[in-house]
Design an enzyme around this catalytic site. Structure first.
Site, PDB file in Angstrom:
ATOM      1  CB  THR A 175      -0.900   0.007   1.259  1.00  0.00           C
ATOM      2  OG1 THR A 175      -1.659  -1.195   1.275  1.00  0.00           O
ATOM      3  CG2 THR A 175      -1.833   1.194   1.273  1.00  0.00           C
ATOM      4  CG  HIS A 225      -0.500   0.647  -4.513  1.00  0.00           C
ATOM      5  ND1 HIS A 225      -0.575   0.365  -5.850  1.00  0.00           N
ATOM      6  CD2 HIS A 225      -0.641  -0.539  -3.878  1.00  0.00           C
ATOM      7  CE1 HIS A 225      -0.773  -0.935  -6.021  1.00  0.00           C
ATOM      8  NE2 HIS A 225      -0.793  -1.514  -4.826  1.00  0.00           N
TER       9      HIS A 225
END
Ligand code: ZN
Length: 346
Positions: free
Chosen positions: A44, A47
């Site tokens: 995450t 990203h």
């Protein structure tokens, strides 16, 4: 606590991040301040660092990101009674509302008002982090800080693998990023008869073997469906842990699962995926599960016990230790896939 601290700040709406001096966060009456000992990089975070469509729609720079950590409590809010300075903790990263229909029946991990630490709030890529005491998890004193910092993603692996029967069964882990690597270790510890690890990255397939995979399948060189059927006497695999998010690999998972089997999906495909629902789901009578977060706190108890007992050894997949200032190197390693877990030490 007054003063400044070093933190990795997602400073603008674009690729990258900056190491900055920012104020040490102030705590409210139900929060604690934690001095971070180790903080690991999650997919995450990559990203958010790379700035893809998902992060552009979700996060609001400037802010401190990061959500996996371990550390020491240094200050507690006025109404916090169960933690004291000196306590060694990690934290569940889902902040839940406590009053939605799911929370009311104890299904906190699917709270409809979930916020995520370091995504929707200030995170832990920093020397200090402030968090609600209700989200803390107490660590055994002898657990190394790097291992304690990866309990949250290991919780994803444990939740996925143990969300159905595993003992004596064949398990395929599709996608051998850090969570897939841990899933291989958890499946082996849970008594799986075979653990097939499938990926395109030879470096990560080797790590999967070290973590407990009994067979590795290089999806670029072998047909994973043919290979999985060959290894299961033509019947297919009992449990599929989908951790790749790749549309082709996902479809292969549904093709290799046996009749009556289970497909548990943790990955987050970025686009809609085409599946043969008729032949691969309905006529096979399989169970498909979406897996999100960790059961609060059943999964944390399982993770802590599996680590503390030594039944799952995560050391082979913690491949890099860096200082907070070396964060760019950490994200580069993650983007290149030349690593297991990367841990930063503030
Ligand atoms: Zn809720």
């Amino acid at each position: 606590m007054n003063g400044n601290m070093k933190a990795i700040v997602k400073h603008h709406r674009g690729p990258g991040a900056q190491l900055q001096e920012v104020p040490i966060p102030e705590i409210s009456e139900d929060e604690v301040l934690i001095k971070v000992k180790a903080t690991s990089i999650c997919g995450t975070d990559v990203h958010i660092y790379n700035w893809d469509e998902w992060s552009a729609s979700r996060v609001h720079p400037p802010y401190v990101f990061g959500h996996e950590f371990s550390g020491e409590v240094v200050e507690v809010g006025e109404i916090v009674s169960n933690y004291q300075p000196g306590d060694y903790v990690s934290a569940e990263t889902h902040l839940i509302c406590g009053h939605c229909p799911q929370c009311l029946v104890g299904q906190y991990h699917i709270c409809e008002n979930t916020k995520i630490i370091g995504v929707d709030t200030q995170g832990c890529f920093a020397e200090y982090v402030a968090l609600p005491a209700s989200n803390l998890w107490r660590n055994p004193a002898d657990m190394p800080s790097d291992i304690a910092s990866i309990q949250e993603p290991m919780g994803n692996a444990v939740h996925t693998v143990l969300n159905g029967e595993v003992a004596g069964m064949s398990v395929a882990v599709i996608g051998c990023g850090p969570i897939g690597l841990m899933a291989a270790g958890v499946a082996k510890a849970a008594g799986a008869s075979q653990v097939l690890a499938i990926d395109l990255n030879p470096y990560r397939l080797e790590l999967a073997k070290e973590m407990g995979a009994t067979t590795i399948i290089h999806a670029g060189e072998q047909d994973p469906v043919d290979e999985a059927r060959r290894l299961t006497n033509g019947h297919g695999v009992d449990v599929i842990c989908e951790m790749s998010g790749h549309p082709v690999a996902m479809d292969q998972g549904f093709k290799m699962v046996t009749n009556g089997g289970r497909v548990s999906i943790l990955s987050l495909p970025t686009q809609p995926v085409t599946l043969d629902v008729t032949n691969d789901i309905v006529f096979k009578g399989i169970t498909v599960q979406g897996i999100t977060g960790r059961k609060m706190y059943e999964t944390w108890q399982q993770v802590s016990r599996l680590l503390h007992s030594g039944q799952v050894n995560v050391e082979p997949m913690i491949t890099h230790h860096l200082s907070l200032a070396e964060f760019e190197k950490g994200f580069q390693l993650m983007n290149e896939g030349k690593c297991g877990k990367v841990v930063l030490h503030p």
